[in-house]
Scaffold this motif. Structure first.
Motif, PDB file in Angstrom:
ATOM      1  N   UNK A 160      -4.328  -8.875   3.656  1.00 36.90           N
ATOM      2  CA  UNK A 160      -2.930  -9.111   4.018  1.00 36.90           C
ATOM      3  C   UNK A 160      -2.154  -7.803   4.052  1.00 36.90           C
ATOM      4  N   UNK A 161      -2.386  -6.934   3.079  1.00 41.16           N
ATOM      5  CA  UNK A 161      -1.700  -5.639   3.058  1.00 41.16           C
ATOM      6  C   UNK A 161      -2.123  -4.752   4.222  1.00 41.16           C
ATOM      7  N   UNK A 162      -3.401  -4.811   4.597  1.00 37.67           N
ATOM      8  CA  UNK A 162      -3.858  -4.009   5.733  1.00 37.67           C
ATOM      9  C   UNK A 162      -3.198  -4.439   7.036  1.00 37.67           C
ATOM     10  N   UNK A 163      -2.799  -5.693   7.135  1.00 38.82           N
ATOM     11  CA  UNK A 163      -2.173  -6.208   8.354  1.00 38.82           C
ATOM     12  C   UNK A 163      -0.706  -5.805   8.469  1.00 38.82           C
ATOM     13  N   UNK A 164      -0.080  -5.421   7.360  1.00 42.33           N
ATOM     14  CA  UNK A 164       1.333  -5.036   7.381  1.00 42.33           C
ATOM     15  C   UNK A 164       1.466  -3.678   8.064  1.00 42.33           C
ATOM     16  N   UNK A 165       2.354  -3.603   9.056  1.00 38.76           N
ATOM     17  CA  UNK A 165       2.660  -2.374   9.797  1.00 38.76           C
ATOM     18  C   UNK A 165       1.414  -1.767  10.441  1.00 38.76           C
TER      19      UNK A 165
ATOM     20  N   UNK B  88       4.684  -0.760   4.198  1.00 39.37           N
ATOM     21  CA  UNK B  88       3.678  -1.473   3.420  1.00 39.37           C
ATOM     22  C   UNK B  88       4.008  -1.420   1.930  1.00 39.37           C
ATOM     23  N   UNK B  89       4.497  -0.297   1.456  1.00 43.08           N
ATOM     24  CA  UNK B  89       4.883  -0.188   0.045  1.00 43.08           C
ATOM     25  C   UNK B  89       6.047  -1.112  -0.271  1.00 43.08           C
TER      26      UNK B  89
ATOM     27  N   UNK C 190       8.004  -6.148  -2.804  1.00 46.18           N
ATOM     28  CA  UNK C 190       8.646  -7.456  -2.715  1.00 46.18           C
ATOM     29  C   UNK C 190       7.706  -8.563  -3.138  1.00 46.18           C
ATOM     30  N   UNK C 191       6.432  -8.463  -2.763  1.00 42.33           N
ATOM     31  CA  UNK C 191       5.465  -9.490  -3.134  1.00 42.33           C
ATOM     32  C   UNK C 191       5.200  -9.508  -4.630  1.00 42.33           C
TER      33      UNK C 191
END
Length: 88
Positions: A18-23, A76-77, A82-83
């Motif tokens: 999920x983090x890799x997909x952000x931005x 991403x940070x 936020x998560x």
């Protein structure tokens, strides 16, 4: 946003994906600009009179690429913070 479930390896792998997909788009565009800029700077001495223009275009592409990559890291940070924040 809810805090991700990080109780087992499968959940951790899912959150990493999920983090890799952000931005992703700005990160890949920035990487492409950096590669093209490096090629332009490296090959500018072969082009003779046009080499100076290509050199400056290469430097501009490097600057734009690194700015995009840094913006993607920032997004991403911010998403991760936020998560992970505890919501009451």
């Amino acid at each position: 946003m809810t805090r991700p479930d990080l109780s087992d390896e499968a959940a951790i792998a899912k959150y990493r994906a999920e983090l890799r997909a952000v931005a992703r788009a700005p990160r890949l565009a920035g990487f492409a600009f950096v590669i093209l800029g490096a090629i332009a700077v490296w090959g500018s001495n072969v082009l003779g009179a046009a080499g100076q223009v290509v050199l400056w275009i290469g430097y501009a592409a490097l600057a734009v690429g690194w700015a995009l990559m840094l913006a993607a890291i920032f997004m991403r940070t911010r998403y991760h913070r936020r998560r992970m924040a505890e919501l009451d």
